[in-house]
Write a protein that holds these residues in place. Structure first.
Motif, short mmCIF file in Angstrom:
data_model
loop_
_atom_site.label_atom_id
_atom_site.label_comp_id
_atom_site.label_asym_id
_atom_site.label_seq_id
_atom_site.Cartn_x
_atom_site.Cartn_y
_atom_site.Cartn_z
N PRO A 174 -16.13 -29.63 -26.66
CA PRO A 174 -16.35 -28.32 -26.04
C PRO A 174 -17.81 -27.86 -26.04
CG PRO A 174 -14.37 -28.28 -27.37
CD PRO A 174 -15.01 -29.61 -27.62
N LYS A 175 -18.55 -28.15 -27.12
CA LYS A 175 -19.94 -27.69 -27.18
C LYS A 175 -20.87 -28.53 -26.30
CE LYS A 175 -19.71 -25.64 -31.81
NZ LYS A 175 -20.28 -25.64 -33.18
N HIS A 176 -20.44 -29.73 -25.97
CA HIS A 176 -21.26 -30.62 -25.14
C HIS A 176 -20.39 -31.30 -24.07
CE1 HIS A 176 -24.47 -30.10 -28.08
NE2 HIS A 176 -23.59 -30.38 -29.03
N PRO A 177 -19.89 -30.51 -23.11
CA PRO A 177 -18.94 -31.06 -22.13
C PRO A 177 -19.57 -32.00 -21.11
CG PRO A 177 -19.48 -28.80 -21.59
CD PRO A 177 -20.14 -29.08 -22.92
N GLY A 178 -20.89 -31.88 -20.91
CA GLY A 178 -21.55 -32.73 -19.92
C GLY A 178 -21.02 -32.47 -18.51
N LEU A 179 -21.00 -33.51 -17.68
CA LEU A 179 -20.57 -33.38 -16.28
C LEU A 179 -19.18 -33.96 -16.06
CD1 LEU A 179 -23.86 -34.37 -14.41
CD2 LEU A 179 -22.91 -32.08 -14.68
N ILE A 180 -18.43 -34.13 -17.13
CA ILE A 180 -17.13 -34.79 -17.01
C ILE A 180 -16.22 -34.06 -16.02
CG2 ILE A 180 -15.00 -35.40 -18.21
CD1 ILE A 180 -16.73 -35.99 -20.68
N MET A 181 -16.06 -32.74 -16.18
CA MET A 181 -15.14 -32.01 -15.31
C MET A 181 -15.67 -31.93 -13.87
SD MET A 181 -12.41 -31.52 -16.83
CE MET A 181 -11.69 -30.66 -15.43
N THR A 182 -16.98 -31.93 -13.71
CA THR A 182 -17.53 -31.98 -12.35
C THR A 182 -17.12 -33.27 -11.66
OG1 THR A 182 -19.42 -30.61 -12.96
CG2 THR A 182 -19.65 -31.98 -10.99
N GLY B 153 -28.27 -20.96 0.48
CA GLY B 153 -26.93 -21.55 0.66
C GLY B 153 -26.01 -21.29 -0.52
N LEU B 154 -25.13 -22.23 -0.76
CA LEU B 154 -24.15 -22.13 -1.85
C LEU B 154 -24.70 -22.82 -3.09
CD1 LEU B 154 -20.97 -23.05 0.22
CD2 LEU B 154 -21.49 -20.78 -0.70
N THR B 155 -24.36 -22.31 -4.26
CA THR B 155 -24.76 -22.96 -5.50
C THR B 155 -23.90 -24.20 -5.72
OG1 THR B 155 -23.18 -21.75 -6.88
CG2 THR B 155 -25.33 -20.70 -6.47
N ASN B 156 -24.33 -25.06 -6.63
CA ASN B 156 -23.54 -26.25 -6.95
C ASN B 156 -22.17 -25.87 -7.48
OD1 ASN B 156 -25.45 -28.13 -6.16
ND2 ASN B 156 -26.43 -28.20 -8.14
N ASP B 157 -22.11 -24.82 -8.32
CA ASP B 157 -20.81 -24.38 -8.85
C ASP B 157 -19.88 -23.91 -7.73
OD1 ASP B 157 -21.50 -24.96 -11.45
OD2 ASP B 157 -22.08 -22.90 -11.97
N GLU B 158 -20.43 -23.21 -6.75
CA GLU B 158 -19.62 -22.74 -5.62
C GLU B 158 -19.15 -23.91 -4.77
OE1 GLU B 158 -21.81 -18.37 -5.21
OE2 GLU B 158 -22.52 -20.09 -4.06
N LEU B 159 -20.04 -24.88 -4.56
CA LEU B 159 -19.66 -26.05 -3.76
C LEU B 159 -18.59 -26.88 -4.45
CD1 LEU B 159 -23.16 -27.12 -2.42
CD2 LEU B 159 -21.18 -26.49 -1.02
N GLN B 160 -18.55 -26.84 -5.78
CA GLN B 160 -17.54 -27.59 -6.51
C GLN B 160 -16.15 -26.97 -6.40
OE1 GLN B 160 -18.90 -28.33 -10.54
NE2 GLN B 160 -20.82 -29.20 -9.80
N LEU B 161 -16.08 -25.74 -5.89
CA LEU B 161 -14.78 -25.10 -5.64
C LEU B 161 -14.20 -25.54 -4.30
CD1 LEU B 161 -15.54 -21.45 -6.84
CD2 LEU B 161 -14.17 -23.16 -8.04
N CYS B 162 -14.98 -26.29 -3.52
CA CYS B 162 -14.56 -26.71 -2.18
C CYS B 162 -13.99 -28.13 -2.22
CB CYS B 162 -15.75 -26.67 -1.22
SG CYS B 162 -16.58 -25.05 -1.13
N HIS B 163 -13.00 -28.38 -1.36
CA HIS B 163 -12.43 -29.72 -1.25
C HIS B 163 -13.39 -30.67 -0.54
CE1 HIS B 163 -8.72 -27.15 -1.51
NE2 HIS B 163 -8.46 -28.05 -2.42
N PHE B 164 -14.08 -30.15 0.46
CA PHE B 164 -15.02 -30.94 1.25
C PHE B 164 -16.28 -30.13 1.52
CE2 PHE B 164 -10.80 -32.46 2.49
CZ PHE B 164 -10.94 -33.84 2.41
N HIS B 165 -17.35 -30.83 1.86
CA HIS B 165 -18.56 -30.20 2.35
C HIS B 165 -18.74 -30.60 3.81
CE1 HIS B 165 -20.34 -30.23 -2.00
NE2 HIS B 165 -19.28 -29.44 -1.87
N VAL B 166 -19.40 -29.73 4.58
CA VAL B 166 -19.70 -30.04 5.97
C VAL B 166 -21.16 -29.68 6.23
CG1 VAL B 166 -18.89 -27.77 6.79
CG2 VAL B 166 -19.04 -29.69 8.39
N PHE C 102 -4.57 -26.74 -12.65
CA PHE C 102 -4.52 -28.16 -13.02
C PHE C 102 -5.82 -28.58 -13.71
CE2 PHE C 102 -6.03 -32.37 -11.52
CZ PHE C 102 -5.22 -33.17 -12.31
N TYR C 103 -6.97 -28.17 -13.14
CA TYR C 103 -8.26 -28.53 -13.75
C TYR C 103 -8.40 -27.94 -15.15
CZ TYR C 103 -9.88 -30.34 -9.27
OH TYR C 103 -10.03 -31.08 -8.11
#
Length: 258
Positions: free
Chosen positions: A214-222, A119-132, A198-199
Motif C-alpha cells: 500500500p505505501k509503494h503501489p507503483g504503477l501496478i493498478m494503472t 487536455g485531460l490528466t493521466n488520471d482522467e484518461l485512465q478512467l476511459c476505456h479508449f482514447h481517440v 472491480f478495480y
C-alpha cells in the motif's frame, strides 16, 4: 439513441467555448451536455455563441468530478492529442463514432474533452476505456474545443445515419424470413461504476496477497486498468472475475487465521 451520447467537458476555462461546443453538438443531433467543474459557468456570452442551441446549455448537467459524469456509462472515450508514458487502447474518429452508436443502444456512452490548454490528466484518461485522437495536420494540429467536439460529433452522426439505414434494411429482411435475433448473443458491457468496484476489489485482493504494498503501489493498478480496458470483459466475465477475487480473499483470510 443519440440521447444516450454524453459530451463531457472537463474544467473548461472559457464559457464561450461551452456555448460553441453546444452549438456543434446540436448541429449533429446531440443534446446531452455534461460540465465537469467548469471554471466559468455559461452566461450571456456562452448563449450568444450557442446561437440556436441555448436549450442544450440550459439542460446541461454540472458535476464536480469526471467520476460523477461517467458513473452510469458503459463506454467512455477520452480525447487525447499527445502521447502518454503508458499507451492506452486507441480508436480512430470513425471507429469511435461506430462504437458510440453500437453501444449507445444499450446504455449511456461518453465522449470526454479536457481543458483548453492541457487536455485531460493521466488520471482522467485512465478512467476511459479508449482514447481517440483527431489526425490533424502534424504541422498545425491546433484544434479548439468546439472544433474537436464538432469533428467527433459528426462521426457519431454519420455512423448513426448508417445504422438507421441498415436497421430499415434488416427490418424488411426479417419480415420476409423466419430469422429472429437472439438477445443473449449480445455482449452486455458493465457500467463504469461496476468496473470501478472491480478495480477496487482487485487492488484490495493484491494487497491481501502482498503483491501490492500500500505505501509503494507503483504503477501496478494503472497497468491492470490498461489490461482490462484492452480486453473489455462483458458483464458475465466481470462477475466471474469478481468471483475469482472473492475466492482469493477467502483463501488469504483462512491463511491468516492459521
Amino acid at each position: 439513441m443519440l440521447e444516450n451520447v454524453k459530451i463531457v467537458l472537463v474544467n473548461t476555462s472559457d464559457c464561450r467555448n461551452i456555448g460553441s461546443a453546444a452549438r456543434a453538438m446540436k448541429t449533429m443531433g446531440l443534446t446531452n451536455l455534461v460540465l465537469v467543474d467548469p471554471i466559468e459557468m455559461p452566461n450571456g456570452q456562452a448563449q450568444a455563441l450557442a446561437a440556436g442551441a441555448t436549450d442544450v446549455l440550459a439542460n446541461a448537467t454540472v458535476v464536480s468530478t469526471l467520476e460523477e459524469a461517467i458513473s452510469d456509462c458503459g463506454l467512455v472515450v477520452g480525447t487525447s492529442a499527445r502521447s502518454r508514458t503508458l499507451p492506452w487502447p486507441m480508436l480512430e474518429p470513425r471507429n469511435c463514432g461506430a462504437k458510440m452508436v453500437e453501444e449507445g443502444k444499450q446504455y449511456p456512452v461518453a465522449l470526454v474533452f479536457g481543458r483548453e490548454s492541457s487536455g485531460l490528466t493521466n488520471d482522467e484518461l485512465q478512467l476511459c476505456h479508449f482514447h481517440v485522437a483527431i489526425p490533424a495536420n502534424p504541422e498545425y494540429s491546433s484544434l479548439n474545443l468546439a472544433m474537436a467536439v464538432q469533428t467527433l460529433s459528426y462521426e457519431v452522426r454519420m455512423n448513426y445515419l448508417d445504422d438507421v439505414q441498415q436497421s430499415r434494411i434488416q427490418d424488411v429482411a426479417e419480415k420476409t424470413s423466419d430469422v429472429s435475433d437472439d438477445a443473449d448473443n449480445d455482449a452486455q458491457y458493465p457500467l463504469v461504476q461496476e468496473t470501478e468496484r472491480f478495480y477496487q476489489h482487485f487492488e484490495k485482493a493484491l494487497e491481501g496477497t502482498g503483491f501490492i504494498v500500500p505505501k509503494h503501489p507503483g504503477l501496478i493498478m494503472t497497468k491492470v486498468r490498461r489490461l482490462f480496458n484492452r480486453a473489455r470483459p462483458d458483464g458475465k466475465e466481470l462477475k466471474m472475475l469478481r468471483g475469482i477475487l472473492a475466492s482469493i480473499d477467502k483463501t488469504v483470510a483462512n491463511a491468516n487465521k492459521d
